[in-house]
Design a protein around this motif. Structure first.
Motif: not given
Ligand code: 3HB
Length: 321
Positions: A302-321
């Motif tokens: 988890y990282m507490n950082v800003a996101i590319c649009r100022s109205d976004l509160l959360v973003e999640i990326e992943g690697v799946a298998r």
């Protein structure tokens, strides 16, 4: 057939996992409290990125090599490659305007990867200081960044389309980036049927749309790389101001990508996730939601950082298998 080894996360340097194939790592990305240009320590390419708050443990993302590693530095970028895979890392210090410097740094990295024979770029990360602030001309830093990256990609028409990506705020002042490329292995990019492809966003979002695909796979690699995913449907942000609802839409978008592969029988499962949370007050809500809704065999970071649009509160990326 290409062997691709997934990233391995560790909580701090003391618990760095032993290398899994008996060769040096290809690269280590230090998610910590400093940012700097790429460096080579004991023959290993390292990039320090400022993504965690003071007093919080960072983590190291290690990209494992499958053979002997060669590192090459040119200007503001450095690459490490092993005959099959390449990692390119770069850093651009703070500018009043970003586009030219980003175009140059990205173009340098792409040219170096091309020269060495790694033409297939399939995943990139961009950590952007002051992402939602404006540059000296009043253009948002993220939008300015998108112009420079798009221009670099114009120069070298991307063979398989644009790669999957993360473009996220950092706690530093500059822009740090790294990308992964393979020598062989056809790349297939996926889009989310519920979202407009980012590279086709209307110009309400900036002079050049963000150049990235929602997810990518590589033949033989047995991995699905999922871009930073947020509460966007069509091209609009959904549920402004509501963290619970933004989490639900983000989860649904991730699940749509896990199902979007033509290879429907495949059944992708999330293995690793990185979670970006705008406000520290939402961290516990997000943690609970991710544990219950997006289980993975390795602990999420988890990282507490800003996101590319100022109205976004959360973003999640992943690697799946
Ligand atoms: C990007 O511009 O690379 C990007 C931005 C996001 C999510 C994924 C990629 O917010």
């Amino acid at each position: 057939m290409q062997t691709f080894v997934a990233p391995m996360f560790s909580i701090d340097e003391g618990s760095l996992p032993s290398e899994i194939i008996g060769v040096s790592p290809l690269a280590r990305i230090y998610y910590g409290q400093t940012e700097a240009g790429p460096r080579v320590i004991d023959g290993v390419l390292e990039l320090p990125v400022h993504m965690v708050t003071d007093g919080t443990a960072g983590f190291i993302e290690t990209w494992h090599a499958t053979g002997n590693v060669t590192v090459v530095i040119r200007g503001s970028v450095a690459v490490a490659h092993d005959g099959q895979q390449l990692v390119c890392a770069g850093f651009v210090p703070r500018h009043g305007r970003w586009a030219d410097a980003i175009r140059q740094a990205y173009a340098q990295g792409i040219a170096l990867a091309d020269e060495l024979g790694y033409a297939n770029i399939f995943r990139m990360w961009n950590m952007i200081g002051h992402i939602n602030e404006t540059n000296q001309d009043g253009l948002e830093v993220y939008r300015d960044f998108c112009v420079g990256r798009a221009e670099a990609f114009d120069v070298r028409k991307m063979i398989d389309g644009v790669p999957s990506a993360t473009g996220i705020g950092s706690r530093g002042d500059g822009i740090s980036f790294y990308f992964l490329a393979t020598r062989s292995g056809r790349i297939t990019n996926l889009e989310n049927p519920n979202q407009v492809p980012a590279f086709e966003y209307p110009d309400d979002y900036g002079p050049r749309p963000p150049s990235f695909a929602r997810a990518s796979t590589i033949d033989g690699a047995d991995k699905l790389f999922i871009s930073g995913t947020a509460s966007i449907l069509g091209h609009r942000t959904m549920h402004v101001g509501n963290i619970e609802k933004q989490l639900e839409t983000t989860r649904d978008n991730l699940q749509a990508l896990l199902r979007a592969s033509e290879d429907d029988e495949r059944g992708w499962q999330l293995e690793h996730v990185k979670v970006y949370v705008r406000h520290s007050r939402d961290l516990e809500t997000v943690r609970r939601f991710v544990e219950q809704n997006l289980p993975t065999p390795t602990p999420p970071v988890y990282m507490n950082v800003a996101i590319c649009r100022s109205d976004l509160l959360v973003e999640i990326e992943g690697v799946a298998r």
